[in-house]
Design a protein around this motif. Structure first.
Motif, short mmCIF file in Angstrom:
data_model
loop_
_atom_site.label_atom_id
_atom_site.label_comp_id
_atom_site.label_asym_id
_atom_site.label_seq_id
_atom_site.Cartn_x
_atom_site.Cartn_y
_atom_site.Cartn_z
N ASP A 58 0.83 -1.21 0.00
CA ASP A 58 0.00 0.00 0.00
C ASP A 58 0.86 1.26 0.00
OD1 ASP A 58 -3.00 -0.77 0.42
OD2 ASP A 58 -1.84 -2.12 1.69
N ARG B 122 -9.37 5.55 -0.19
CA ARG B 122 -10.19 5.58 1.02
C ARG B 122 -10.60 4.19 1.48
NH1 ARG B 122 -12.56 10.33 2.51
NH2 ARG B 122 -14.56 9.45 3.08
N ALA C 102 -7.82 -1.04 -2.96
CA ALA C 102 -6.44 -0.59 -3.25
C ALA C 102 -5.79 -1.50 -4.29
CB ALA C 102 -5.62 -0.57 -1.96
N SER D 150 4.25 -6.77 3.46
CA SER D 150 3.08 -5.91 3.68
C SER D 150 2.49 -6.07 5.07
CB SER D 150 2.01 -6.28 2.63
OG SER D 150 0.81 -5.60 2.89
N ARG E 132 -0.66 -6.07 5.31
CA ARG E 132 -1.87 -6.83 4.99
C ARG E 132 -1.70 -8.30 5.29
NH1 ARG E 132 -6.21 -4.07 1.95
NH2 ARG E 132 -5.23 -2.23 1.05
N ASN F 152 -6.00 -8.75 9.65
CA ASN F 152 -4.83 -9.13 8.84
C ASN F 152 -4.16 -10.40 9.36
OD1 ASN F 152 -4.96 -7.17 6.82
ND2 ASN F 152 -4.07 -5.62 8.16
N ARG G 260 -9.45 6.74 8.16
CA ARG G 260 -9.42 7.66 7.01
C ARG G 260 -10.81 8.22 6.71
NH1 ARG G 260 -5.65 8.88 3.46
NH2 ARG G 260 -4.26 7.30 4.34
N LYS H 195 -3.18 6.91 8.61
CA LYS H 195 -4.59 6.95 9.04
C LYS H 195 -5.09 5.55 9.41
CE LYS H 195 -5.70 11.40 7.38
NZ LYS H 195 -5.91 12.21 6.23
N ASP I 166 6.68 3.00 1.97
CA ASP I 166 6.22 4.37 2.21
C ASP I 166 5.86 4.67 3.65
OD1 ASP I 166 3.89 2.70 2.21
OD2 ASP I 166 2.69 4.53 2.10
N ASP I 167 5.84 3.66 4.51
CA ASP I 167 5.19 3.86 5.81
C ASP I 167 6.17 3.70 6.96
OD1 ASP I 167 3.08 4.32 7.47
OD2 ASP I 167 1.84 2.70 6.69
O1 LIG Z 1 2.59 -2.55 4.67
P1 LIG Z 1 1.58 -2.07 3.68
O2 LIG Z 1 1.41 -2.97 2.51
O3 LIG Z 1 1.84 -0.64 3.28
O4 LIG Z 1 0.20 -2.06 4.49
C1 LIG Z 1 -0.05 -1.09 5.50
C2 LIG Z 1 -1.54 -0.92 5.66
O5 LIG Z 1 -2.02 -0.64 4.34
C3 LIG Z 1 -3.43 -0.56 4.15
O6 LIG Z 1 -3.89 0.66 4.69
C4 LIG Z 1 -3.41 1.80 4.01
O7 LIG Z 1 -3.87 1.77 2.65
C5 LIG Z 1 -5.32 1.87 2.51
C6 LIG Z 1 -5.65 1.73 1.03
O8 LIG Z 1 -4.97 2.69 0.27
C7 LIG Z 1 -5.79 3.21 3.11
O9 LIG Z 1 -7.21 3.31 3.01
C8 LIG Z 1 -5.38 3.27 4.58
O10 LIG Z 1 -5.73 4.53 5.11
C9 LIG Z 1 -3.86 3.07 4.69
O11 LIG Z 1 -3.47 3.01 6.07
C10 LIG Z 1 -4.11 -1.77 4.75
O12 LIG Z 1 -5.51 -1.62 4.62
C11 LIG Z 1 -3.68 -2.02 6.18
O13 LIG Z 1 -4.28 -3.21 6.66
C12 LIG Z 1 -2.18 -2.19 6.19
O14 LIG Z 1 -1.73 -2.45 7.51
#
Ligand SMILES: O=P(O)(O)OC[C@H]1O[C@H](O[C@H]2O[C@H](CO)[C@@H](O)[C@H](O)[C@H]2O)[C@H](O)[C@@H](O)[C@@H]1O
Length: 355
Positions: free
Chosen positions: A105, A113, A118, A141, A143, A218, A227, A258, A296-297
């Protein structure tokens, strides 16, 4: 700045930063990655026991500040664009085996949102497929592994879901595969499955009265999304989550984009997953490997930190705004990630033809 206002600033800052960063004619200088300060090649069990971080520092609430031009220039000096500095990246990787690690993500798919929407573009899938033909490639991830696989849909990749707590090898054999096809390689938080299920139910019930709040299961961790919650309700939501977690001292709370993330308090994160995968690929103790991790996070910082400590490879942060990071390079958004992946593939093809 309070935690609350830090949240509020997020989107406005991205807009402000986008205006600054879209200026033409920016120049970038190369910033060599920090080199070795001793190896860190722990077997997974040992790594899981190793408590290197202050548990009190686990929850990070990013302080977001609208960047001034000078701040942005300073930041770009330290974290140059991996596209603009592509030749420096290649020079550092020369003679080494690239292994690619990709967050999902915000890295391969844009932030949207609805987490279930996604999706990754066909063009990005094609770029990732290309990279995986040339280098061992893993998706790392937050996820759940099955969900991220359903987005990416490439059987030749390694997948580390639940922030690295659920690692599986490729289901399709490729020349890079070192594991038995489809083998689950590592699940250090198995014992937490029942408690995660229980907390999922408790959080779903307790956050239901807050419009827009959703809880994502997850598998080995949970995400509480805000969000789509009115800003005035963010504090109440966080309090609800903390109140549920009081009963579960073995779980910890961290924050992403978020999203409040709940996970087992074991020392196992995306950094451990990266190390574990390097070992599984036969690169334990090797000086000839060049891992590239793109994310990115805040949770990706654990992987950037491992690379810094190993003194090998590079971390690339995907961000349009200056952020405190251990990554050496930056890319602004998923479209630039795609471009970077394509450039790597072209370079690899050309080098093969030359050799
Ligand atoms: O490690 P990642 O693959 O980057 O996952 C981290 C979280 O990503 C997702 O949430 C983020 O993306 C969503 C879709 O664009 C957005 O709505 C949300 O606000 C972001 O935080 C995923 O849904 C999470 O479960 C992951 O932990």
């Amino acid at each position: 700045m309070t935690k609350h206002t830090a949240f509020a600033a997020d989107d406005a800052i991205i807009a402000a930063a986008a205006a600054i960063t879209s200026q033409p004619g920016r120049r970038f200088t190369s910033y060599p990655p920090a080199r070795a300060r001793g190896g860190c090649r722990l077997a997974p069990a040992a790594a899981a026991r190793q408590a290197t971080d202050d548990p009190g520092a686990a929850v990070s609430w990013p302080e977001l500040v609208v960047p001034r031009h000078a701040d942005f220039d300073d930041w770009m000096e330290k974290h140059p664009s991996a596209l603009a500095a592509f030749e420096s990246v290649l020079a550092a990787a020369k003679g080494k085996k690239i292994v690619m690690f990709l967050d999902y993500d915000g890295t391969l798919s844009p932030i949207v949102r609805d987490p279930d929407s996604a999706v990754m573009s066909e063009e990005m899938r094609d770029a990732v497929r290309g990279v995986a033909e040339h280098f061992p490639t893993a998706i790392v991830s937050g996820r759940c592994r099955d969900k991220v696989f359903n987005f990416v849909k490439l059987a030749e990749l390694y997948y580390a879901g639940s922030h690295g707590m659920d690692i599986k090898g490729p289901t399709a054999q490729s020349k890079h595969t070192k594991a038995k096809a489809g083998a689950v390689l590592c699940q250090p938080a198995r014992a937490f499955l029942p408690v995660i299920e229980e907390v999922y139910r408790a959080l779903t019930a307790s956050t239901a009265p807050i419009p827009g709040a959703t809880v994502e299961n997850n598998k080995f961790c949970l995400s509480v999304h805000f969000r789509c919650v009115q800003e005035e309700k963010w504090r109440a939501l966080e309090e609800q989550v903390r109140s549920v977690l009081k009963e579960y001292p073995d779980l910890r709370l961290t924050k992403g984009r978020k999203v409040l993330e709940i996970r087992p308090s074991i020392k196992w994160d995306k950094g451990n997953a990266l190390q574990f995968l390097l070992e599984s690929l036969g690169f334990a103790g090797s000086n000839s490997v060049f891992p590239i991790y793109i994310g990115d996070d805040s949770t990706d910082e654990d992987a950037f930190k491992v690379l810094r400590n190993l003194g090998q490879g590079i971390g690339i942060l995907v961000s349009k705004i200056p952020k405190e990071t251990r990554a050496s390079y930056s890319l602004r958004e998923p479209s630039e990630v795609e471009e970077f992946l394509r450039k790597l593939v072209s370079w690899s093809k050309e080098s093969r033809q030359r050799d």
